[in-house]
Write a protein that holds these residues in place. Sequence first.
Motif, PDB file in Angstrom:
ATOM      1  N   PHE A   1       0.830  -1.203   0.000  1.00 48.54           N
ATOM      2  CA  PHE A   1       0.000   0.000   0.000  1.00 48.54           C
ATOM      3  C   PHE A   1       0.868   1.258   0.000  1.00 48.54           C
ATOM      4  O   PHE A   1       0.625   2.188  -0.759  1.00 48.54           O
ATOM      5  N   ALA A   2       1.896   1.279   0.840  1.00 52.09           N
ATOM      6  CA  ALA A   2       2.790   2.437   0.901  1.00 52.09           C
ATOM      7  C   ALA A   2       3.492   2.648  -0.427  1.00 52.09           C
ATOM      8  O   ALA A   2       3.635   3.776  -0.908  1.00 52.09           O
ATOM      9  N   PHE A   3       3.940   1.547  -1.057  1.00 51.52           N
ATOM     10  CA  PHE A   3       4.603   1.653  -2.352  1.00 51.52           C
ATOM     11  C   PHE A   3       3.635   2.184  -3.406  1.00 51.52           C
ATOM     12  O   PHE A   3       3.990   3.042  -4.210  1.00 51.52           O
ATOM     13  N   ALA A   4       2.398   1.710  -3.389  1.00 52.27           N
ATOM     14  CA  ALA A   4       1.388   2.185  -4.337  1.00 52.27           C
ATOM     15  C   ALA A   4       1.135   3.675  -4.145  1.00 52.27           C
ATOM     16  O   ALA A   4       0.964   4.409  -5.119  1.00 52.27           O
ATOM     17  N   LEU A   5       1.145   4.147  -2.921  1.00 50.10           N
ATOM     18  CA  LEU A   5       0.974   5.576  -2.664  1.00 50.10           C
ATOM     19  C   LEU A   5       2.124   6.376  -3.252  1.00 50.10           C
ATOM     20  O   LEU A   5       1.919   7.446  -3.830  1.00 50.10           O
ATOM     21  N   LEU A   6       3.336   5.865  -3.099  1.00 50.42           N
ATOM     22  CA  LEU A   6       4.484   6.551  -3.673  1.00 50.42           C
ATOM     23  C   LEU A   6       4.379   6.658  -5.183  1.00 50.42           C
ATOM     24  O   LEU A   6       4.728   7.675  -5.766  1.00 50.42           O
ATOM     25  N   LEU A   7       3.882   5.604  -5.814  1.00 46.87           N
ATOM     26  CA  LEU A   7       3.732   5.622  -7.271  1.00 46.87           C
ATOM     27  C   LEU A   7       2.695   6.643  -7.706  1.00 46.87           C
ATOM     28  O   LEU A   7       2.751   7.161  -8.815  1.00 46.87           O
ATOM     29  N   ALA A   8       1.747   6.948  -6.848  1.00 39.55           N
ATOM     30  CA  ALA A   8       0.681   7.875  -7.196  1.00 39.55           C
ATOM     31  C   ALA A   8       1.092   9.332  -7.038  1.00 39.55           C
ATOM     32  O   ALA A   8       0.362  10.229  -7.452  1.00 39.55           O
ATOM     33  N   LEU A   9       2.269   9.610  -6.471  1.00 34.44           N
ATOM     34  CA  LEU A   9       2.709  10.988  -6.305  1.00 34.44           C
ATOM     35  C   LEU A   9       2.890  11.648  -7.667  1.00 34.44           C
ATOM     36  O   LEU A   9       3.277  11.008  -8.634  1.00 34.44           O
ATOM     37  N   PRO A  10       2.663  12.934  -7.764  1.00 33.29           N
ATOM     38  CA  PRO A  10       2.793  13.621  -9.054  1.00 33.29           C
ATOM     39  C   PRO A  10       4.235  13.637  -9.546  1.00 33.29           C
ATOM     40  O   PRO A  10       5.173  13.568  -8.759  1.00 33.29           O
ATOM     41  N   ALA A  11       4.376  13.775 -10.860  1.00 29.66           N
ATOM     42  CA  ALA A  11       5.706  13.795 -11.472  1.00 29.66           C
ATOM     43  C   ALA A  11       6.535  14.953 -10.952  1.00 29.66           C
ATOM     44  O   ALA A  11       7.748  14.874 -10.884  1.00 29.66           O
ATOM     45  N   ALA A  12       5.919  16.043 -10.562  1.00 33.62           N
ATOM     46  CA  ALA A  12       6.644  17.204 -10.086  1.00 33.62           C
ATOM     47  C   ALA A  12       7.533  16.855  -8.896  1.00 33.62           C
ATOM     48  O   ALA A  12       8.554  17.479  -8.678  1.00 33.62           O
ATOM     49  N   ALA A  13       7.158  15.852  -8.121  1.00 32.46           N
ATOM     50  CA  ALA A  13       7.980  15.454  -6.986  1.00 32.46           C
ATOM     51  C   ALA A  13       9.351  14.980  -7.462  1.00 32.46           C
ATOM     52  O   ALA A  13      10.337  15.169  -6.781  1.00 32.46           O
ATOM     53  N   GLN A  14       9.427  14.369  -8.625  1.00 35.92           N
ATOM     54  CA  GLN A  14      10.716  13.958  -9.168  1.00 35.92           C
ATOM     55  C   GLN A  14      11.460  15.136  -9.768  1.00 35.92           C
ATOM     56  O   GLN A  14      12.661  15.231  -9.636  1.00 35.92           O
ATOM     57  N   GLU A  15      10.759  16.035 -10.430  1.00 38.42           N
ATOM     58  CA  GLU A  15      11.408  17.125 -11.133  1.00 38.42           C
ATOM     59  C   GLU A  15      12.196  18.048 -10.207  1.00 38.42           C
ATOM     60  O   GLU A  15      13.139  18.681 -10.640  1.00 38.42           O
ATOM     61  N   ALA A  16      11.811  18.129  -8.958  1.00 34.22           N
ATOM     62  CA  ALA A  16      12.450  19.044  -8.027  1.00 34.22           C
ATOM     63  C   ALA A  16      13.842  18.582  -7.602  1.00 34.22           C
ATOM     64  O   ALA A  16      14.564  19.339  -6.991  1.00 34.22           O
ATOM     65  N   ARG A  17      14.204  17.390  -7.929  1.00 31.79           N
ATOM     66  CA  ARG A  17      15.482  16.852  -7.477  1.00 31.79           C
ATOM     67  C   ARG A  17      16.626  17.300  -8.387  1.00 31.79           C
ATOM     68  O   ARG A  17      16.550  17.190  -9.610  1.00 31.79           O
ATOM     69  N   GLU A  18      17.690  17.737  -7.765  1.00 29.62           N
ATOM     70  CA  GLU A  18      18.869  18.170  -8.506  1.00 29.62           C
ATOM     71  C   GLU A  18      19.493  16.991  -9.251  1.00 29.62           C
ATOM     72  O   GLU A  18      19.587  15.882  -8.722  1.00 29.62           O
ATOM     73  N   GLY A  19      19.900  17.230 -10.488  1.00 25.01           N
ATOM     74  CA  GLY A  19      20.572  16.203 -11.262  1.00 25.01           C
ATOM     75  C   GLY A  19      19.663  15.186 -11.923  1.00 25.01           C
ATOM     76  O   GLY A  19      20.135  14.247 -12.546  1.00 25.01           O
ATOM     77  N   HIS A  20      18.347  15.371 -11.801  1.00 24.94           N
ATOM     78  CA  HIS A  20      17.394  14.455 -12.419  1.00 24.94           C
ATOM     79  C   HIS A  20      16.839  15.078 -13.693  1.00 24.94           C
ATOM     80  O   HIS A  20      16.692  16.282 -13.788  1.00 24.94           O
ATOM     81  N   ARG A  21      16.543  14.226 -14.643  1.00 21.05           N
ATOM     82  CA  ARG A  21      15.821  14.636 -15.854  1.00 21.05           C
ATOM     83  C   ARG A  21      14.509  13.884 -15.865  1.00 21.05           C
ATOM     84  O   ARG A  21      14.466  12.682 -15.590  1.00 21.05           O
ATOM     85  N   VAL A  22      13.430  14.569 -16.171  1.00 20.02           N
ATOM     86  CA  VAL A  22      12.106  13.955 -16.223  1.00 20.02           C
ATOM     87  C   VAL A  22      11.428  14.416 -17.502  1.00 20.02           C
ATOM     88  O   VAL A  22      11.375  15.615 -17.786  1.00 20.02           O
ATOM     89  N   ILE A  23      10.922  13.455 -18.260  1.00 21.64           N
ATOM     90  CA  ILE A  23      10.202  13.762 -19.496  1.00 21.64           C
ATOM     91  C   ILE A  23       8.842  13.086 -19.431  1.00 21.64           C
ATOM     92  O   ILE A  23       8.756  11.860 -19.312  1.00 21.64           O
ATOM     93  N   GLU A  24       7.801  13.887 -19.488  1.00 19.10           N
ATOM     94  CA  GLU A  24       6.439  13.356 -19.533  1.00 19.10           C
ATOM     95  C   GLU A  24       6.069  13.148 -20.993  1.00 19.10           C
ATOM     96  O   GLU A  24       6.344  13.998 -21.832  1.00 19.10           O
ATOM     97  N   THR A  25       5.468  12.014 -21.294  1.00 21.00           N
ATOM     98  CA  THR A  25       5.077  11.719 -22.669  1.00 21.00           C
ATOM     99  C   THR A  25       3.581  11.412 -22.718  1.00 21.00           C
ATOM    100  O   THR A  25       2.962  11.144 -21.692  1.00 21.00           O
ATOM    101  N   ASP A  26       3.041  11.426 -23.921  1.00 19.05           N
ATOM    102  CA  ASP A  26       1.664  10.972 -24.117  1.00 19.05           C
ATOM    103  C   ASP A  26       1.656   9.566 -24.724  1.00 19.05           C
ATOM    104  O   ASP A  26       0.640   9.085 -25.201  1.00 19.05           O
TER     105      ASP A  26
END
Length: 153
Positions: free
Chosen positions: A7-32
């Motif tokens: 359940f906790a892992f599923a909650l983490l997966l549901a977090l918005p992509a912006a949570a990843q984008e805020a991290r230094e040194g990360h690249r995030v690309i949203e696609t359709d």
Amino acid sequence: MIRLAVFAFALLLALPAAAQEAREGHRVIETDISYEEFLPRLRDAISAEEMGLVTEAGPTEAAAGRGVEIPGDRVLGVFRNDFAVRALRASRASMIEAPIRFHVRETGEGAILAWKTPSHVFGPYLAEGGGELAEVASELDAIFEAIAARATE
């Protein structure tokens, strides 16, 4: 206990992509592009850029086997032997970071591709690895960007 962890892992997966984008040194690309379509595209792009798919793992299928449904989530480790040899010569400690990983997540709108840039991953080892390790990281930065561009085009 296992249900709580899933359940906790599923909650983490549901977090918005912006949570990843805020991290230094990360690249995030949203696609359709759908998750199911995106994974083979990413594998093809890795091969086209002459890199090796070293590892691949994800919780989605294992969770489904236990009757738990979570969005698609996959981690693909990418590297190549010539880069490993060069990185090892520069800093043996840096090889704990190989392979460098892509993370693919399923959303309602498509797949999200994320990764730590190789320069960021190898950053803590540059004092030891010097210019050679910085060069390896820079070359890998360009390759990872090329893989992402191929997979998302």
